[in-house]
Design a protein around this motif. Structure first.
Motif, PDB file in Angstrom:
ATOM      1  N   HIS A 102       0.758  -1.168   0.192  1.00  0.00           N
ATOM      2  CA  HIS A 102       0.030   0.099  -0.059  1.00  0.00           C
ATOM      3  C   HIS A 102       1.122   1.439  -0.107  1.00  0.00           C
ATOM      4  O   HIS A 102       1.835   1.325   0.916  1.00  0.00           O
ATOM      5  N   HIS A 140      -3.390   0.397   6.767  1.00  0.00           N
ATOM      6  CA  HIS A 140      -2.490   0.728   5.709  1.00  0.00           C
ATOM      7  C   HIS A 140      -1.949   2.056   5.593  1.00  0.00           C
ATOM      8  O   HIS A 140      -1.088   2.314   4.834  1.00  0.00           O
ATOM      9  N   ARG A 183       5.119  -7.767   4.469  1.00  0.00           N
ATOM     10  CA  ARG A 183       4.126  -8.493   3.685  1.00  0.00           C
ATOM     11  C   ARG A 183       4.901  -9.979   3.144  1.00  0.00           C
ATOM     12  O   ARG A 183       4.280 -10.605   2.406  1.00  0.00           O
ATOM     13  N   SER A 185       4.216  -7.538   9.148  1.00  0.00           N
ATOM     14  CA  SER A 185       2.992  -7.459   8.460  1.00  0.00           C
ATOM     15  C   SER A 185       2.629  -6.168   7.906  1.00  0.00           C
ATOM     16  O   SER A 185       3.342  -5.131   8.041  1.00  0.00           O
ATOM     17  N   GLY A 186       1.855  -6.159   6.967  1.00  0.00           N
ATOM     18  CA  GLY A 186       1.496  -4.653   6.319  1.00  0.00           C
ATOM     19  C   GLY A 186       0.875  -4.169   6.790  1.00  0.00           C
ATOM     20  O   GLY A 186       0.248  -2.728   6.489  1.00  0.00           O
ATOM     21  N   GLY A 244      -6.586  -4.148  10.483  1.00  0.00           N
ATOM     22  CA  GLY A 244      -6.886  -4.853   9.158  1.00  0.00           C
ATOM     23  C   GLY A 244      -7.940  -4.161   8.442  1.00  0.00           C
ATOM     24  O   GLY A 244      -8.150  -3.441   7.488  1.00  0.00           O
ATOM     25  N   GLU A 247      -0.748 -11.552   0.413  1.00  0.00           N
ATOM     26  CA  GLU A 247       0.162 -10.688   1.267  1.00  0.00           C
ATOM     27  C   GLU A 247      -0.691  -9.983   2.350  1.00  0.00           C
ATOM     28  O   GLU A 247       0.283  -9.329   3.217  1.00  0.00           O
ATOM     29  N   ASP A 248      -1.664  -9.708   2.120  1.00  0.00           N
ATOM     30  CA  ASP A 248      -2.419  -8.786   3.297  1.00  0.00           C
ATOM     31  C   ASP A 248      -2.749  -9.714   4.429  1.00  0.00           C
ATOM     32  O   ASP A 248      -2.964  -9.036   5.540  1.00  0.00           O
ATOM     33  N   HIS A 295      -7.178 -10.480   5.889  1.00  0.00           N
ATOM     34  CA  HIS A 295      -8.019 -10.253   4.853  1.00  0.00           C
ATOM     35  C   HIS A 295      -8.181 -11.845   4.394  1.00  0.00           C
ATOM     36  O   HIS A 295      -9.123 -11.801   2.994  1.00  0.00           O
ATOM     37  N   HIS A 303       0.739 -13.704   6.372  1.00  0.00           N
ATOM     38  CA  HIS A 303       1.030 -13.389   5.225  1.00  0.00           C
ATOM     39  C   HIS A 303       2.079 -13.975   4.351  1.00  0.00           C
ATOM     40  O   HIS A 303       3.194 -14.509   4.950  1.00  0.00           O
TER      41      HIS A 303
END
Length: 588
Positions: free
Chosen positions: A44, A75, A94, A100-101, A116, A392-393, A397, A564
């Motif tokens: 993101h 994000h 990610r 983590s993202g 998230g 990757e989310d 997600h 992820h």
């Protein structure tokens, strides 16, 4: 050349040692760092670029992590991660095994709440503040940064309504950039836009009416102004609301000009911002585009068809319907509960409503699916995008719970097509006049069929199909994971293993299951959903209830939250990739 400052910041304590005059340089370096990494690693982009100055100001003014800071949605938080000790590992963002993202409590003491999904921050921060009061810590600050259209969600307003009658020491910062993933919609967006145009609404300020000490709007890219106002607000007790105006994608011209595309642009040139083409050639379509184009085809044939999506017209490809039939397609903003009940209301009047929601976000409208749709037998068509592993989310997600949480609801048909053509046919069948609601789940990413726009064919509800004959073991799959099964069986060379595809998880094809129960002594079920409560559990329950003494081995998502990584990597972890399935078939 001036000395690099970002490389010396390993925590907010280091940031606070700098002079105010040095912070614009930190902002410049932080933007360049984010752009440099994300241009190569993906992720993101626009949201974090838009809050660089706000991120610096918050950690400069407040004593984090003693003061509690929550980002909503998560994000926005790349700059926050970099300034809080994760600069040297940010390149693993990610990646499997990397950071983590999104903010994640297990990852850092500075990530005080995992975020998230959107619109949770005000409730979380209020809970923290009320707990601090009970513990006698009345000096601690509790800050929520809510942006990317998250303020319009019902949950955010529920929390604002509660917070306004408390003495909680909270600061709600509205990061107002007029866009989520797609442009914001709704009356609240129009109201906030009027603030930017100089209409300050002193007489009817909605946030003041909710008993918040309102200030703003201020320039979210002016560090001096931000820091001055945050320092002032530190001395004000009780519920406070700061309205900050920012530009999503700030600092990268193309990202500012095309904020939808640069929300998560993939790989791009860090100097120019030009996005590198991901793939070339004649490729199969994305499932979301199959949905979007098929919906337009059906809407052309059926004037009663309506499309509804909660803030995801681009991601779900509802945008095609909105372009073709703008009066019959509705983006309701980040409001999944409202989306489902709105669709139910339309269905009472004879409309054929395709309500498109990502699997992970449909979780937020569970009561509405039960109470407003299924209980009343309203034939809403729930199109569940991003079902299964999304990559990757990560854990927030993945769409791995829907088969389990939907299958226990009466009056609800549940379907999972194996390919693009079956998705089209299920959508076609659904709009012909079903008497019950139907949920159609399909994955993120591309399918396998280039020539997918075939003539529509009505599909028999509840019918399964034998894809491969065999006499020793029966493999039962549902959804697109069945394609992994097909390849694995081909590679294994096992001619004695049968393969059955179940497009319908509910109702199950009982005639087919009886036939399988009589013929086989070992059954394998495979799904891209949770093993507990999913397709395999339903098959096992059927066999047990009908007195079949059969061994059932269930493949799917184990009873853990999957983190992820790429879809392929996560499939391997869950043992549902082609190679893992092939090895299993070869061994049994």
């Amino acid at each position: 050349m001036s000395e690099k400052l970002l490389q010396k910041i390993d925590s907010p304590t280091d940031l606070r040692k700098l002079e105010l005059s040095q912070l614009p340089q930190v902002a410049k370096e932080l933007r360049e760092f984010i752009i440099g990494i994300i241009s190569q690693k993906e992720g993101h982009l626009g949201a974090s670029l838009g809050v660089v100055e706000l991120t610096i100001a918050l950690h400069y003014v407040f004593d984090t992590p003693e003061d509690l800071l929550v980002w909503d949605v998560g994000h926005q938080a790349y700059g926050h991660k970099i300034l809080t000790g994760r600069r040297n590992v940010f390149h693993t963002n990610r990646d499997l095994g990397g950071i983590s993202g999104f903010p994640k409590r297990e990852e850092s003491q500075y990530d005080v709440f995992g975020v998230g999904h959107s619109s949770t921050s005000v409730s979380a921060v209020l809970g923290m503040a009320l707990a601090s009061n009970l513990k006698g810590n009345t000096e601690r600050n509790h800050i929520a940064v809510i942006g990317d259209a998250s303020i319009a969600s019902g949950m955010a307003f529920e929390a604002l309504n509660h917070a306004g009658v408390t003495d909680a020491n909270i600061l709600i910062i509205l990061n107002d950039n007029a866009i989520g993933i797609d442009p914001s919609v709704g009356a609240l967006k129009e109201y906030l836009t009027s603030f930017k145009e100089g209409h300050l609404h002193e007489e009817n300020n909605i946030f003041k009416a909710l008993n918040f000490d309102y200030s703003g709007p201020i320039d979210g890219h002016n560090l001096e102004e931000l820091i001055s106002e945050l320092n002032r607000l530190k001395t004000v007790k009780g519920p406070k609301f700061l309205h900050v105006l920012t530009t999503k994608g700030k600092g990268l011209q193309l990202a500012e000009e095309n904020q939808v595309k640069y929300h998560a642009p993939g790989k791009f040139d860090p100097e120019t911002g030009k996005i590198y083409p991901k793939e070339e050639g004649d490729l199969p379509p994305k499932f979301q585009d199959v949905f979007g184009h098929t919906l337009v085809e059906l809407a052309r044939l059926n004037e009663s068809i309506i499309g509804v999506t909660p803030a995801m017209p681009s991601g779900s490809s509802m945008k095609f319907m909105m372009e073709a039939y703008p009066d019959r397609a509705f983006d309701v903003g980040i409001a999944e509960q409202h989306a489902v009940t709105l669709a139910a209301g339309m269905a009472t009047q004879g409309m054929v409503v395709f309500c498109n929601i990502y699997s992970t976000f449909l979780q937020r409208a569970y009561d509405q699916v039960i109470h407003d749709v299924a209980l009343q037998r309203l034939p809403v068509i729930l199109c569940i995008d991003r079902a299964g592993i999304v990559g990757e989310d990560g854990a927030t997600h993945h769409g791995v719970f829907d088969l389990a949480y939907l299958s226990c609801i009466p009056n609800l048909i549940i379907a999972a097509p194996i390919n693009e053509i079956e998705l089209r046919n299920l959508m076609y069948t659904a709009q012909l006049g079903l008497e019950l609601p139907i949920a159609i789940r399909y994955p993120r990413g591309r399918g396998n069929i280039r020539d997918w726009q075939q003539p529509f064919c009505k599909q028999e509800i509840g019918k399964a199909f034998c894809l491969k004959e065999g006499n020793q073991i029966a493999v039962l799959s549902t959804g697109t994971i069945g394609n992994n099964v097909i390849k694995a069986l081909e590679n294994s060379g096992r001619n004695d293993i049968a393969h059955y595809h179940f497009p319908f998880v509910k109702p199950l094809d009982s005639l087919m299951l009886h036939q399988i129960g009589r013929q086989f002594k070992k059954i394998v079920t495979i799904e891209e959903g949770t093993v507990n409560g999913g397709f395999g559990s339903l098959v096992s329950a059927f066999l047990l209830e009908n007195n079949y003494s059969i061994s059932v081995h269930k493949f799917g998502i184990p009873d853990v939250f999957i983190e992820h990584g790429t879809v392929q990597q996560l499939h391997e972890i869950c043992k549902i990739d082609v190679v893992s399935l092939q090895k299993y078939f070869e061994s049994v």
